[in-house]
Design a protein around this motif. Sequence first.
Motif, PDB file in Angstrom:
ATOM      1  N   GLY A  78      44.423  36.088  37.705  1.00 20.36           N
ATOM      2  CA  GLY A  78      44.422  37.510  38.026  1.00 20.36           C
ATOM      3  C   GLY A  78      43.997  38.433  36.918  1.00 20.36           C
ATOM      4  N   GLY A  79      43.830  37.943  35.712  1.00 22.67           N
ATOM      5  CA  GLY A  79      43.468  38.835  34.613  1.00 22.67           C
ATOM      6  C   GLY A  79      43.701  38.134  33.299  1.00 22.67           C
ATOM      7  N   THR A  80      43.339  38.793  32.194  1.00 13.89           N
ATOM      8  CA  THR A  80      43.428  38.121  30.899  1.00 13.89           C
ATOM      9  C   THR A  80      44.865  37.736  30.565  1.00 13.89           C
ATOM     10  OG1 THR A  80      43.444  40.318  29.940  1.00 13.89           O
ATOM     11  CG2 THR A  80      41.392  39.127  29.842  1.00 13.89           C
ATOM     12  N   ILE A 133      38.512  37.331  32.999  1.00 12.62           N
ATOM     13  CA  ILE A 133      37.740  38.551  32.755  1.00 12.62           C
ATOM     14  C   ILE A 133      36.890  38.901  33.967  1.00 12.62           C
ATOM     15  CG2 ILE A 133      35.926  39.559  31.330  1.00 12.62           C
ATOM     16  CD1 ILE A 133      37.061  37.728  29.090  1.00 12.62           C
ATOM     17  N   TYR A 134      36.233  37.898  34.530  1.00 16.87           N
ATOM     18  CA  TYR A 134      35.496  38.108  35.764  1.00 16.87           C
ATOM     19  C   TYR A 134      36.267  37.492  36.932  1.00 16.87           C
ATOM     20  CZ  TYR A 134      31.284  39.034  32.924  1.00 16.87           C
ATOM     21  OH  TYR A 134      30.375  39.528  32.047  1.00 16.87           O
ATOM     22  N   VAL A 135      36.008  37.991  38.111  1.00 15.33           N
ATOM     23  CA  VAL A 135      36.584  37.412  39.320  1.00 15.33           C
ATOM     24  C   VAL A 135      35.479  36.614  40.006  1.00 15.33           C
ATOM     25  CG1 VAL A 135      37.705  37.942  41.507  1.00 15.33           C
ATOM     26  CG2 VAL A 135      38.071  39.420  39.528  1.00 15.33           C
ATOM     27  N   PRO A 136      35.739  35.354  40.355  1.00 17.92           N
ATOM     28  CA  PRO A 136      34.685  34.550  40.975  1.00 17.92           C
ATOM     29  C   PRO A 136      34.380  35.036  42.396  1.00 17.92           C
ATOM     30  CG  PRO A 136      36.762  33.358  40.989  1.00 17.92           C
ATOM     31  CD  PRO A 136      37.002  34.602  40.198  1.00 17.92           C
ATOM     32  N   ASP A 137      33.138  34.824  42.847  1.00 16.54           N
ATOM     33  CA  ASP A 137      32.805  35.131  44.239  1.00 16.54           C
ATOM     34  C   ASP A 137      33.504  34.131  45.146  1.00 16.54           C
ATOM     35  OD1 ASP A 137      31.240  37.051  43.144  1.00 16.54           O
ATOM     36  OD2 ASP A 137      29.368  35.904  43.326  1.00 16.54           O
ATOM     37  N   GLU A 138      33.496  32.872  44.709  1.00 17.98           N
ATOM     38  CA  GLU A 138      34.262  31.854  45.434  1.00 17.98           C
ATOM     39  C   GLU A 138      34.568  30.708  44.492  1.00 17.98           C
ATOM     40  OE1 GLU A 138      31.925  30.076  48.545  1.00 17.98           O
ATOM     41  OE2 GLU A 138      30.068  30.580  47.522  1.00 17.98           O
ATOM     42  N   GLY A 160      33.381  24.219  43.287  1.00 18.63           N
ATOM     43  CA  GLY A 160      32.773  25.164  44.222  1.00 18.63           C
ATOM     44  C   GLY A 160      32.728  26.596  43.728  1.00 18.63           C
ATOM     45  N   VAL A 161      32.635  26.769  42.407  1.00 17.19           N
ATOM     46  CA  VAL A 161      32.697  28.129  41.859  1.00 17.19           C
ATOM     47  C   VAL A 161      31.320  28.786  41.839  1.00 17.19           C
ATOM     48  CG1 VAL A 161      33.137  29.470  39.774  1.00 17.19           C
ATOM     49  CG2 VAL A 161      34.726  27.672  40.466  1.00 17.19           C
ATOM     50  N   SER A 162      31.251  30.015  42.355  1.00 22.22           N
ATOM     51  CA  SER A 162      30.011  30.776  42.314  1.00 22.22           C
ATOM     52  C   SER A 162      30.285  32.163  41.750  1.00 22.22           C
ATOM     53  CB  SER A 162      29.416  30.944  43.710  1.00 22.22           C
ATOM     54  OG  SER A 162      29.164  29.684  44.269  1.00 22.22           O
ATOM     55  N   LYS A 163      29.299  32.702  41.089  1.00 19.49           N
ATOM     56  CA  LYS A 163      29.413  34.065  40.562  1.00 19.49           C
ATOM     57  C   LYS A 163      28.029  34.679  40.476  1.00 19.49           C
ATOM     58  CE  LYS A 163      31.139  37.670  38.529  1.00 19.49           C
ATOM     59  NZ  LYS A 163      32.008  38.579  39.295  1.00 19.49           N
ATOM     60  N   LEU A 217      31.222  31.138  33.073  1.00 18.21           N
ATOM     61  CA  LEU A 217      32.249  30.226  33.587  1.00 18.21           C
ATOM     62  C   LEU A 217      33.557  30.397  32.813  1.00 18.21           C
ATOM     63  CD1 LEU A 217      32.923  27.934  35.503  1.00 18.21           C
ATOM     64  CD2 LEU A 217      32.007  26.323  33.836  1.00 18.21           C
ATOM     65  N   MET A 218      33.439  30.511  31.486  1.00 18.14           N
ATOM     66  CA  MET A 218      34.633  30.643  30.669  1.00 18.14           C
ATOM     67  C   MET A 218      35.319  31.988  30.904  1.00 18.14           C
ATOM     68  SD  MET A 218      34.865  27.791  29.373  1.00 18.14           S
ATOM     69  CE  MET A 218      33.923  26.992  30.639  1.00 18.14           C
ATOM     70  N   LYS A 219      34.508  33.017  31.200  1.00 19.72           N
ATOM     71  CA  LYS A 219      35.102  34.320  31.478  1.00 19.72           C
ATOM     72  C   LYS A 219      35.838  34.312  32.816  1.00 19.72           C
ATOM     73  CE  LYS A 219      32.071  37.046  28.591  1.00 19.72           C
ATOM     74  NZ  LYS A 219      30.805  37.796  28.564  1.00 19.72           N
ATOM     75  N   LEU A 220      35.374  33.476  33.733  1.00 19.51           N
ATOM     76  CA  LEU A 220      36.125  33.317  34.976  1.00 19.51           C
ATOM     77  C   LEU A 220      37.467  32.659  34.676  1.00 19.51           C
ATOM     78  CD1 LEU A 220      33.336  32.008  37.404  1.00 19.51           C
ATOM     79  CD2 LEU A 220      34.337  34.291  37.331  1.00 19.51           C
ATOM     80  N   LEU A 221      37.435  31.657  33.806  1.00 17.74           N
ATOM     81  CA  LEU A 221      38.661  30.928  33.475  1.00 17.74           C
ATOM     82  C   LEU A 221      39.660  31.785  32.726  1.00 17.74           C
ATOM     83  CD1 LEU A 221      37.563  27.367  32.343  1.00 17.74           C
ATOM     84  CD2 LEU A 221      39.151  27.984  34.156  1.00 17.74           C
ATOM     85  N   SER A 222      39.153  32.742  31.939  1.00 23.49           N
ATOM     86  CA  SER A 222      40.082  33.546  31.143  1.00 23.49           C
ATOM     87  C   SER A 222      40.387  34.876  31.821  1.00 23.49           C
ATOM     88  CB  SER A 222      39.531  33.758  29.741  1.00 23.49           C
ATOM     89  OG  SER A 222      38.244  34.298  29.811  1.00 23.49           O
TER      90      SER A 222
END
Lengths: 339, 511
Positions: B72-74, B54-59, B10-13, B47-52
Amino acid sequence: MTLLQDAAPAKAASDKKSENITRLKSSLQQLLAFASLLALVIFFSVASHSFYQPANLSNILLSTVVTGLLALGTTFVIITGGIDLSIGTGMTLCSVMTAVFMTNMGMPMFVGVLCGILFGAMIGAINGLLIALLKIPPFIATLAMMMVAAGLALVISGTKPVYTTDVEGFQKIFALGKSIPGLVIPNAVFILFAAAIIAGVVLSKTVLGRYTYSIGSNEEATALSGVNVTKWKIWIYTVAGCFTGLAGVIATARLNSAQPAGGMGLELQAIAAVIIGGTSLQGGKGTIIGTVIGALIMAVLTNGLSIMSIPQEWQNVAVGVVILLAVYLDILRRKESAK
Amino acid sequence: MSSELLKISGVSKSFPGVKALSDMQLELRGGEVLALVGENGAGKSTLMKLLSGIYVPDEGRFVVDGEPVVIGGTKHAQELGISIIHQEFNLMPDLTVAQNIYIGREPRIGGIFLSETAMNRKAQFLFDKININLNPKQRVGELTVAKQQMVEIAKALSYKSKILIMDEPTAALNDAEVATLHDLIRNFIKPTTGVIYISHRMDELKAISNRITVIRDGQYIDTVDTATTTMPEVITLMVGREISGEQRPVAAPSSSETVLKVSGLSTKELLKDVSFDLKRGEILGFAGLMGAGRTEVARAIVGADKMSAGTVELNGKAVAMSNPAVAADLGVGYLSEDRKHLGLMLERDVKDNIALSSLKRFSKLGFLNNPAMKAASEEYVATLRIKTPSIAQAAKNLSGGNQQKIVIAKWLVRDCDILIFDEPTRGIDVGAKEEIYALLNQLAATGKSIIMISSELPEVLRMSHRIAVMAEGRIAGFLASAEATQENIMELATRTAAGARTTETPAGVQG
Ligand SMILES: Nc1ncnc2c1ncn2[C@@H]1O[C@H](COP(=O)(O)OP(=O)(O)OP(=O)(O)O)[C@@H](O)[C@H]1O
Ligand SMILES: [Mg+2]
């Protein structure tokens, strides 16, 4: 097979060679700066008898101290790829505060000195917060701080000099006293060199120093590697501020008073010294020893030219030309090593 | 084996004007290499930046090792055991190899002092263990692109993480290096670890992955077992349409007129007596191992590097191209392999990037003809299928592959007679590769001449009329399209000056 197909022993040897060449090149750069300094000294000594008199040489050293201290701090900032325009008037504000601490507030001398340095650290920390946390570009943040500091120095002092003549031994210990018998070199010079050694150690041997280079080299990559760039930038500006504070202390001691109106323009001299010393404004590169040599070159140049009775206007022109030369040499060197 | 290392759902960005991911899902099992594929701009890197961190997902929900987490961060991602090799290099050029690898966790004495010796020793130990040849004390800025990639890989492996994400790690590597990277990955894989592997090189997915997850336009499409799926099936899932297959080019270019003649080209560092000519309408492929000197030939021709000997003739006239700008004015364009640094103005928009190097074409009396610039940009955005919300988007906000396409567009607008493409399809998705191949063929058919440097042998074989194979700074031989095979190219490429094959160093990882 190794991961790099062509990586035979010959390649390792050439790695070694290029590593040595890099090292040679960077020490060459420092050698060059040092040689220019020496050449200047020799030139002025030949041109004028009064130049190489011990009293004058010690004078040159003494006149290097304040700019030199400012340059040390700002070397850190410039290596991160930033700039600090607030150090000149910031120094003046620290000078006023040091005097106020010791006179109006009646602090003991050493406490007053410490507070003066800490006040500089505070100015630096505020710069760091503005830049790292609020993401205000360094040029703008420190330009604003430059105005604020200039104003506050005048407000706090009531636009009049604050004298520290009543503080016993202050001038002697922190500026003009000569601790080593037989040598005409005043204490302030030793303080500068001690500060330079500390700065050198911090920059090359500590974590803070490593992040200074790392941020200047590639800020984004540093952050992605899990380094808290915001925190470290604030620390770096704070450390730089300590040197501003120390410069303020020495400036006060030297004149035995805080002069609230000065300081504007010193930041540019300090930046010039850093650049002449081979630190790149793009960040990532620079050394403390280079900065010290840079500051000395500036001092020798101004002193030598005035001894040869060249008018102030022309001295400025000369300094400008030296800065251009230094930067151009750096560009040439960079081109060479880019190959 | 099928313990679940990572599960997201359910990940969105969204970015301004772009929905990069919507309702995305992904599951990584212990002990597997999961390939993640999709067209340029599909949302893989996001997607990978969400996992690492760098970005915060919208949901969206993230479960690592059975535990729901909010990354919470890198630093937090590293603590969770997730490390990543980014698509773009993230190195500090002024620091040494070891300093780069251990940045943020350098060995310390008393908390604040650095122990450089301990760090270099640690780095050397790591290199020996994973069998890569790097000098810990060398400055990263002095390394070639491929070696910089090695530094990135060594850095990621040094974290001892459970989940290793590789965003196009092989884009800058040649086939042999790719094979050894795969061995590194196989050594890394244990029942408790997993790799997410992003690549546009379809051939390597078969070799390395256990399962393949396909995404398109920010949406999850499917996950398939590699063993039971054919590549054309994967490609169809990816692009949502069929891609026409391989074709060799016509046997010979239409003309035999020589447009570029290079004789005896040498440089101080590497090249020795390189001679070749290029005919009108010809696509001349350059193959060879990394470090063989292909890029150096291109750079010397356009004047980016100094030659120590040799001549270059254009249409029979000797010319001196003192720098790439002069070369471009003479009609020789060079698309460098290091596009991010040498080819793009990241802060400027797509239109400026495409049009700015050909301003002569778009200006009259010093005034810019904006509508013409726009039209040309729009045209190439369409032909190359550059995925961008508009031509006013800043280049840095485009996905890696779309940035590459912009650099190509820029040179196409420039309208040179001779184009030197250095790794033109690196990081470009299969669909767009086909468009670029078609475009190259079309350019050649209209009388432009092309030098194509590529580390992907199938691409060289497919596109070139003739192939020059380089080894150790020399041209080891030419092959005509009809006689060339992967085998005889590799045979030439590994031939050293003495005629012997390179003797290989340490045993262990087998390439
Ligand atoms: N920081 C950003 N600001 C605005 N848009 C962005 C940003 N980062 C990514 N995008 C957009 O999000 C979409 C997905 O990009 P992403 O980089 O994830 O693609 P990708 O699948 O990795 O493609 P490639 O194969 O080309 O690397 C693209 O349309 C891109 O333009
Ligand atoms: Mg990507």
